[in-house]
Design a protein around this motif. Structure first.
Motif, PDB file in Angstrom:
ATOM      1  N   PHE A   1       0.832  -1.206   0.000  1.00  0.00           N
ATOM      2  CA  PHE A   1       0.000   0.000   0.000  1.00  0.00           C
ATOM      3  C   PHE A   1       0.865   1.253   0.000  1.00  0.00           C
ATOM      4  O   PHE A   1       0.607   2.208  -0.749  1.00  0.00           O
ATOM      5  CB  PHE A   1      -0.926  -0.008   1.215  1.00  0.00           C
ATOM      6  CG  PHE A   1      -1.564   1.326   1.478  1.00  0.00           C
ATOM      7  CD1 PHE A   1      -2.600   1.786   0.686  1.00  0.00           C
ATOM      8  CD2 PHE A   1      -1.100   2.145   2.506  1.00  0.00           C
ATOM      9  CE1 PHE A   1      -3.180   3.037   0.913  1.00  0.00           C
ATOM     10  CE2 PHE A   1      -1.665   3.392   2.738  1.00  0.00           C
ATOM     11  CZ  PHE A   1      -2.708   3.836   1.937  1.00  0.00           C
TER      12      PHE A   1
ATOM     13  N   GLU B   1       2.548   2.078  -3.318  1.00  0.00           N
ATOM     14  CA  GLU B   1       1.629   2.550  -4.347  1.00  0.00           C
ATOM     15  C   GLU B   1       1.018   3.916  -4.019  1.00  0.00           C
ATOM     16  O   GLU B   1       0.649   4.670  -4.922  1.00  0.00           O
ATOM     17  CB  GLU B   1       0.504   1.532  -4.549  1.00  0.00           C
ATOM     18  CG  GLU B   1       0.995   0.194  -5.119  1.00  0.00           C
ATOM     19  CD  GLU B   1      -0.112  -0.847  -5.188  1.00  0.00           C
ATOM     20  OE1 GLU B   1      -1.240  -0.535  -4.720  1.00  0.00           O
ATOM     21  OE2 GLU B   1       0.145  -1.954  -5.693  1.00  0.00           O
ATOM     22  N   ASN B   2       0.908   4.221  -2.708  1.00  0.00           N
ATOM     23  CA  ASN B   2       0.164   5.424  -2.322  1.00  0.00           C
ATOM     24  C   ASN B   2       0.959   6.428  -1.490  1.00  0.00           C
ATOM     25  O   ASN B   2       0.681   7.630  -1.559  1.00  0.00           O
ATOM     26  CB  ASN B   2      -1.089   5.016  -1.535  1.00  0.00           C
ATOM     27  CG  ASN B   2      -2.028   4.156  -2.339  1.00  0.00           C
ATOM     28  OD1 ASN B   2      -2.830   4.655  -3.108  1.00  0.00           O
ATOM     29  ND2 ASN B   2      -1.929   2.840  -2.161  1.00  0.00           N
ATOM     30  N   GLU B   3       1.896   5.961  -0.688  1.00  0.00           N
ATOM     31  CA  GLU B   3       2.691   6.842   0.176  1.00  0.00           C
ATOM     32  C   GLU B   3       4.161   6.444   0.095  1.00  0.00           C
ATOM     33  O   GLU B   3       4.761   6.026   1.094  1.00  0.00           O
ATOM     34  CB  GLU B   3       2.193   6.752   1.634  1.00  0.00           C
ATOM     35  CG  GLU B   3       0.739   7.108   1.846  1.00  0.00           C
ATOM     36  CD  GLU B   3       0.484   8.598   1.764  1.00  0.00           C
ATOM     37  OE1 GLU B   3       1.462   9.369   1.796  1.00  0.00           O
ATOM     38  OE2 GLU B   3      -0.690   8.992   1.685  1.00  0.00           O
TER      39      GLU B   3
ATOM     40  N   LYS C   1      -4.960   1.185   4.095  1.00  0.00           N
ATOM     41  CA  LYS C   1      -5.418   2.538   3.748  1.00  0.00           C
ATOM     42  C   LYS C   1      -6.430   3.052   4.768  1.00  0.00           C
ATOM     43  O   LYS C   1      -6.466   4.258   5.071  1.00  0.00           O
ATOM     44  CB  LYS C   1      -6.019   2.562   2.341  1.00  0.00           C
ATOM     45  CG  LYS C   1      -7.271   1.733   2.141  1.00  0.00           C
ATOM     46  CD  LYS C   1      -7.765   1.818   0.702  1.00  0.00           C
ATOM     47  CE  LYS C   1      -8.959   0.911   0.444  1.00  0.00           C
ATOM     48  NZ  LYS C   1     -10.168   1.297   1.210  1.00  0.00           N
TER      49      LYS C   1
ATOM     50  N   ARG D   1      -5.882   6.167   7.346  1.00  0.00           N
ATOM     51  CA  ARG D   1      -6.823   7.279   7.164  1.00  0.00           C
ATOM     52  C   ARG D   1      -7.592   7.614   8.440  1.00  0.00           C
ATOM     53  O   ARG D   1      -7.830   8.797   8.721  1.00  0.00           O
ATOM     54  CB  ARG D   1      -7.823   6.920   6.062  1.00  0.00           C
ATOM     55  CG  ARG D   1      -8.846   8.013   5.779  1.00  0.00           C
ATOM     56  CD  ARG D   1      -9.743   7.604   4.619  1.00  0.00           C
ATOM     57  NE  ARG D   1     -10.705   8.649   4.285  1.00  0.00           N
ATOM     58  CZ  ARG D   1     -11.607   8.563   3.308  1.00  0.00           C
ATOM     59  NH1 ARG D   1     -11.651   7.476   2.557  1.00  0.00           N
ATOM     60  NH2 ARG D   1     -12.444   9.544   3.079  1.00  0.00           N
TER      61      ARG D   1
END
Length: 702
Positions: free
Chosen positions: A36, A39-41, A266, A270
């Motif tokens: 994750f 891909e995102n952070e 995620k 979040r």
């Protein structure tokens, strides 16, 4: 007895996880987080990789400490003590035979830390576990610090992950015939928690760096100065929420402190408080014949008006959506819902009800807020004014030992309990000045029909509105949740408690930090104990006064008031409550109400004395070198002062005698956090018996 294919599969999965850890491979949960982040952070990837070992060991040490305290599989009663002073190893076994000679030689070769004590637990004739114990505190709290080793014919190796420890202990169970423990379930929880703790450490590194840079530019030396300055500079800054979100470590005793089963990385990043989590609370309508509600004002008829007054634009969003659907607003009750819950749980659990328009999710309205240390309780952002209420919502994910949905008992009893507490505080005006309830003003839940046996429905569309902590503080005051007192300060990198004592010492003009820490704890306990003990003795109310439920108000670094919240876990001994002439109508079957005195006692003694004061005392000993015995003697002195005041009232003299005897008994029950996770699903609370540090002083006086 044979092993079923399913049991064999579970055993193999734990063995595989332990092998992967031994070989330096990542666990599935860790890989999910890493994927994750890539891909995102991507900027967090290096920090996460650096934090993996720390996250694993954090959960491992907490697990081993809890298992020692609970003496699971005889981890204490069947272990031996090893003392290391330089090259000298002293082991209290009956005789140093060939087996122990080999063990000691292996440990000599590996090299243990001098001046440290170890527990040695035999697994077989050829292997053992070596656990470093730096100190044993009250209530059998053993502090595990250092390398936990597995010694075998192959030599000594360090255990890196909780699953390795579980696998070794389970092998001992299999040899001895078994206790029916569910090792695999616990392993899954700990693997998830280890991955999440590593993520929390990684996020904290960056958060701390940013806050320290801001503090440097503002020429700020302590966290308290920084927070007070933000309150002056930004009217929308929520100081109490800032401290709630310092919960990097989580629960101070539970090895599942960071477990969040069912949540994707995620979602954790979040919504969880340690990541500055934000949750935009949404709403769902429940048709009135399927809804229950409770309010402080018993005669409230229009329950929606309460919400529409609090959130004026909610009315418009509901009317627009219901007009489009051809539904009548007055036929429904509207309930706050966590966004994760609305996406992941509501469509599954209430699939039929949504299709039949018994449950109607609302799309056009949200209440943005920040997650508190309890995750499912969200504080709406200020946006120009302090919101009246925090919102506690159901989240169908397991965190620590419990799936964080909300029962109908809790939603319906909250306002009832509020009326009781408010009535009591009117009678106890002096007490109420320093011991302040955070009231639960409204509760909502889906009402389960008698023909429907799906109890998930009664727990997952439910919510409570509770008074907002920030509304209890003045401009020059700070409200700090108890659990965050022992979190790391982003400014000084000391724990908040240590930073607080240093500031407190200056305020009271005390040059000795040891004396300042002792005096601080005396002041702190003098504020908290009269409330907890008075409610117990006079009214039979056992509050769940652990760290997360206790918020301390500080002014100039001195404790001045304590707020207490979250009453779903309280225990009320009904034989005492009628004395208060308080009307009580609790929800049928409520666990809150008990006719067993020991249940009420255990609630207070475990949460207040073991969890809350136990942590306070331990940290004071660690950071300021105070005598643990002296601190417990001071707590005993304060207890006796409160009991003496209560005993002077003839009608409570017998209650004081009974409660004093229970509080000072030689041994007390400690909630067995690990044993409950190992036990078959559905089993009630388990307890371990631990020595009581208060007994010594009562025994001396008698």
């Amino acid at each position: 007895m044979g092993v079923s294919p399913n049991q064999l599969l579970q055993m193999d999965s734990l063995d595989k996880a332990a092998r992967d850890s031994k070989e330096g491979k990542m666990m599935e949960d860790e890989l999910n987080v890493l994927t994750f982040l890539k891909e995102n952070e991507p900027t967090m990837v290096p920090a996460y990789q650096l934090s993996l070992a720390r996250g694993r060991r954090g959960i491992l040490n907490r697990l081993v400490s809890a298992m020692l305290r609970e003496d699971i599989m005889g981890l204490v009663s069947y272990s031996y003590d090893l003392y290391v002073i330089g090259a000298i190893h002293t082991l209290n076994v009956p005789s140093i035979d060939e087996h122990w000679q080999k063990i000691i030689q292996t440990l000599h070769t590996y090299g243990l830390d001098s001046g440290r004590s170890y527990k040695i637990y035999s697994l077989s004739e050829s292997s053992c576990i070596v656990i470093p114990v730096s100190r044993t505190y009250a209530f059998n709290r053993l502090e595990v610090a250092g390398k936990i080793l597995h010694v075998s014919e192959k030599g000594a190796r360090r255990l890196e992950h909780a699953v390795e420890f579980l696998q070794l202990i389970r092998s001992k169970e299999n040899t001895n015939g078994g206790n029916g423990y569910d090792w695999t379930r616990l392993a899954l929880e700990l693997m998830n928690g280890s991955a999440n703790l590593a993520l929390a450490y990684a996020f904290w590194l960056e958060k701390k760096k940013k806050l320290r840079e801001i503090a440097r530019k503002q020429d700020i030396a302590t966290t308290f100065d920084w927070v007070l300055l933000q309150k002056k500079l930004d009217p929308d800054f929520d100081a109490s929420l800032f401290f709630e979100q310092l919960s990097v470590e989580g629960h101070n005793l539970h090895p599942g402190a960071k477990t969040k089963l069912g949540m994707e990385p995620k979602d954790v990043l979040r919504y969880a408080p340690e990541f500055n989590g934000e949750a935009a609370i949404q709403f769902a309508g429940i048709r009135k014949d399927y809804a229950e509600f409770a309010f402080i004002e018993e005669n409230t008829k229009d329950v929606n008006e309460f919400l529409f007054t609090e959130y004026p634009t909610l009315r418009k969003a509901v009317e627009q959506e219901f007009t489009a659907r051809g539904l009548r607003v007055n036929d429904f009750i509207f309930v706050p819902v966590h966004p994760w819950q609305l996406k992941n749980a509501i469509p599954v659990i209430y699939k039929q009800e949504i299709e039949e328009e018994i449950v109607v999710p609302i799309d056009g309205f949200q209440v943005p807020g920040g997650a508190t240390s309890s995750f499912r309780t969200v504080v709406p952002f200020k946006n120009g004014g302090v919101p009246k209420h925090a919102i506690k919502v159901a989240v169908n994910s397991q965190m620590t030992s419990t799936v964080r949905s909300i029962s109908a008992n809790t939603t319906n009893n909250g306002p009832v309990f509020t009326r009781i507490i408010r009535s009591i505080m009117q009678q106890e005006s002096e007490l109420a000045e320093k011991f302040v309830p955070i009231c639960e003003c409204a509760g909502f839940n889906f009402k389960l029909k008698k023909t429907d046996m799906n109890h998930l429905k009664s727990r997952n569309l439910s919510a409570l509105l509770r008074e907002n902590v920030e509304s209890f503080t003045a401009k020059d005051e700070l409200a700090i949740v108890g659990s965050s007192l022992f979190s790391e300060s982003p400014i000084t990198e000391k724990i908040i408690f240590a930073e607080l004592i240093e500031t407190y010492a200056k305020v009271i003009d005390e040059t000795s930090l040891r004396r300042a820490a002792f005096r601080f704890i005396s002041e702190y306990v003098s504020i908290a104990l009269p409330g907890f003990l008075t409610l117990m003795v006079k009214y039979g109310i056992g509050l769940e006064g652990h760290l997360q439920n206790s918020i301390i108000i500080f002014k100039d670094s001195r404790p001045v008031r304590m707020l207490f919240r979250d009453w779903g876990g309280a225990r009320i001994f009904t034989d005492r409550l009628p004395v208060a002439n308080v009307k009580k109508e609790f929800y049928p079957g409520s666990v809150t109400v008990t006719n067993i005195l020991n249940e009420m006692h255990n609630k207070v003694f475990y949460t207040v004395f073991q969890n809350h004061f136990g942590e306070l005392v331990m940290q004071a000993c660690k950071y300021f070198g105070l005598s643990e015995r002296d601190l417990w003697q001071e707590i005993y002195r304060i207890c006796e002062r409160v009991f003496a005041d209560l005993e002077s009232l003839p009608e409570y003299k017998e209650n004081v005698r009974v409660d004093r005897k229970a509080l000072y008994r030689p041994e007390v029950d400690h909630k067995a956090l690990v044993k409950m996770r190992l036990a078959p699903a559905g089993k009630d609370y388990s307890y371990a018996t631990v020595p009581n540090p208060l007994h010594e002083f009562w025994k001396t006086e008698k």
